[in-house]
Design an enzyme around this catalytic site. Structure first.
Site, mmCIF file in Angstrom:
data_model
loop_
_atom_site.group_PDB
_atom_site.id
_atom_site.type_symbol
_atom_site.label_atom_id
_atom_site.label_comp_id
_atom_site.label_asym_id
_atom_site.label_seq_id
_atom_site.Cartn_x
_atom_site.Cartn_y
_atom_site.Cartn_z
ATOM 1 N NE ARG A 190 -3.948 0.435 1.793
ATOM 2 C CZ ARG A 190 -5.196 0.477 2.258
ATOM 3 N NH1 ARG A 190 -5.482 1.206 3.322
ATOM 4 N NH2 ARG A 190 -6.152 -0.208 1.678
ATOM 5 C CG HIS B 4 -8.182 -0.159 -3.247
ATOM 6 N ND1 HIS B 4 -7.411 -1.245 -2.880
ATOM 7 C CD2 HIS B 4 -8.886 0.182 -2.122
ATOM 8 C CE1 HIS B 4 -7.627 -1.534 -1.605
ATOM 9 N NE2 HIS B 4 -8.517 -0.689 -1.129
ATOM 10 C CD GLN C 179 -12.865 -2.010 -1.509
ATOM 11 O OE1 GLN C 179 -12.106 -1.963 -0.562
ATOM 12 N NE2 GLN C 179 -14.098 -2.497 -1.409
ATOM 13 C CG ASP D 20 -13.651 6.049 -1.433
ATOM 14 O OD1 ASP D 20 -13.699 5.982 -0.184
ATOM 15 O OD2 ASP D 20 -12.587 5.895 -2.077
ATOM 16 C CB CYS E 130 -14.028 0.992 -0.654
ATOM 17 S SG CYS E 130 -13.597 2.732 -0.461
ATOM 18 N NE ARG F 24 -10.170 -5.577 -0.399
ATOM 19 C CZ ARG F 24 -9.431 -4.600 0.147
ATOM 20 N NH1 ARG F 24 -10.036 -3.563 0.687
ATOM 21 N NH2 ARG F 24 -8.109 -4.643 0.123
HETATM 22 N N1 CP Z 1 -11.360 -0.495 1.853
HETATM 23 C C1 CP Z 1 -10.123 -0.492 2.363
HETATM 24 O O1 CP Z 1 -9.152 -0.672 1.653
HETATM 25 O O2 CP Z 1 -10.074 -0.308 3.710
HETATM 26 P P1 CP Z 1 -8.742 -0.063 4.557
HETATM 27 O O3 CP Z 1 -8.199 1.283 4.129
HETATM 28 O O4 CP Z 1 -9.191 -0.086 5.991
HETATM 29 O O5 CP Z 1 -7.768 -1.144 4.251
HETATM 30 N N1 NVA Z 2 -10.020 6.440 -1.857
HETATM 31 C C1 NVA Z 2 -9.661 6.031 -0.526
HETATM 32 C C2 NVA Z 2 -9.872 4.567 -0.391
HETATM 33 C C3 NVA Z 2 -9.632 4.033 0.992
HETATM 34 C C4 NVA Z 2 -9.833 2.538 1.072
HETATM 35 C C5 NVA Z 2 -8.231 6.409 -0.227
HETATM 36 O O1 NVA Z 2 -7.368 6.236 -1.089
HETATM 37 O O2 NVA Z 2 -7.974 6.899 0.867
#
Ligand code: CP
Ligand code: NVA
Length: 328
Positions: A109, A136, A139, A230, A270, A298
């Site tokens: 990440r 992502h 997701q 989101d 998400c 997930r």
């Molecule tokens: N949806 C998602 O990726 O959640 P987190 O940021 O908690 O991992």
């Molecule tokens: N768009 C959000 C998704 C979090 C799971 C972010 O990148 O923070």
């Protein structure tokens, strides 16, 4: 990674279009089988190791990868990079070369998709995008799987995205473009996904028959199977909070917007969510909301992906026939 040894043509999952429609459908088949019963897969990743590098916070992604991999018998190491960026202590390439000597798969990440691509190019084991600034994919795969298991055929899906055209939005666009459904992306013009990313998705859509439409008109939610939103301010964008909130406030998903979509329209997110910002509590906490099904899935889809990447001997004939139609 350079030498594919899995049932997938790709060695890494950096974005959804790394996968074909057939491969996504196969992953759905494995995920469905896992979700029904993990026992036949117990120990299937024994002696395998997952290393996770996270530059941003996480609940769902971290826990679903860690517990998921453990359910398949493997071991996990989590490295928190929130206060020490990947590539800060040694080069990204040296980091990837080191981890490739110990790990069987790496989930990252990160703040920069470009860094992720560099890491994957240097790694000799599969690299999975666990969220970048641009994509992502895990997701989006879980989300479409959630809709498919609720009985919607991917090629008949109409998904309405409402809000910021962000990383989750782009991965969903790529998934729908690959599988052949319809996606209406409803955002202020300034919050649309990047034009070059849309062109890539359009090329996919041309082959699959998918329809991806971008508009600023909220009336376009009519008839959607699901409205998805989101947060307005993604991780790393905090300095743009005031500007984005001002632009996106008219795009809050509330009960009135759900009614405009239709009585059967589901609500998707998400998570994490901000009640009272991108979504009203009356929507996310309503029976139309399937957000926790998405979160659960997930784990199943990521486990399907890791089995597909790491267990080439789990050949397609060993897996259940997919229950959804696939485009080549
Ligand atoms: N949806 C998602 O990726 O959640 P987190 O940021 O908690 O991992
Ligand atoms: N768009 C959000 C998704 C979090 C799971 C972010 O990148 O923070």
């Amino acid at each position: 990674m350079t030498s594919p040894a899995s049932m997938l043509l790709t060695s890494d999952l950096l974005q959804v279009i790394d996968l074909s429609a057939t491969e996504i459908t196969q992953l759905f088949g494995i995920a469905s089988r896992l979700k029904t019963d993990y026992r036949p897969f117990a120990g299937s990743l024994a002696q395998r190791s997952l290393v996770m590098l996270f530059e941003k916070p996480s609940l769902r992604t971290r826990v679903s990868f860690e517990l998921g991999f453990q359910k398949l018998g493997g071991g996990v190491v989590f490295l928190d990079h929130q206060s020490s960026p990947i590539g800060g202590r040694e080069t990204v390439e040296d980091y990837a070369h080191n981890l490739s000597r110990w790990a069987d798969v790496i989930a990252i990440r990160c703040r920069s998709h470009e860094l992720l691509a560099r890491f994957a190019a240097a790694s000799s084991v599969p690299v999975i995008n666990a969220l970048s600034d641009l994509h992502h994919p895990c997701q989006a795969l879980a989300d479409i799987f959630t809709l498919v298991e609720s009985g919607i055929r991917p090629e008949e899906l109409h998904l309405a995205w409402v809000g910021d055209g962000n990383n989750v939005c782009l991965s969903l666009i790529e998934a729908v473009a690959t599988l052949g459904g319809r996606m209406t992306v409803i955002t202020p013009t300034a919050c649309r996904p990047a034009a070059d990313a849309l062109r890539i998705a359009d090329a996919r859509a041309f082959r699959s028959g998918a329809r991806i439409v971008c508009t600023d008109d909220l009336a376009a939610v009519a008839g959607a199977d699901a409205i998805y939103t989101d947060v307005w301010v993604s991780m790393g964008e905090e300095s743009r909070a005031a500007e984005k909130t001002a632009m996106l406030t008219p795009y809050r998903v509330d009960a009135a917007l759900m009614r405009r979509a239709g009585a059967k329209t589901r609500f998707m997110h998400c998570l994490p969510a901000k009640r009272g910002e991108e979504v009203a509590a009356e929507v996310i906490d309503s029976p139309a909301s399937i957000v926790f099904d998405q979160a659960e899935n997930r784990m199943h889809i990521q486990n399907a992906l890791m089995l597909a990447l790491l267990r080439s001997d789990l050949a397609p004939q060993d897996r259940p026939a997919p229950s959804v139609a696939a485009h080549p």
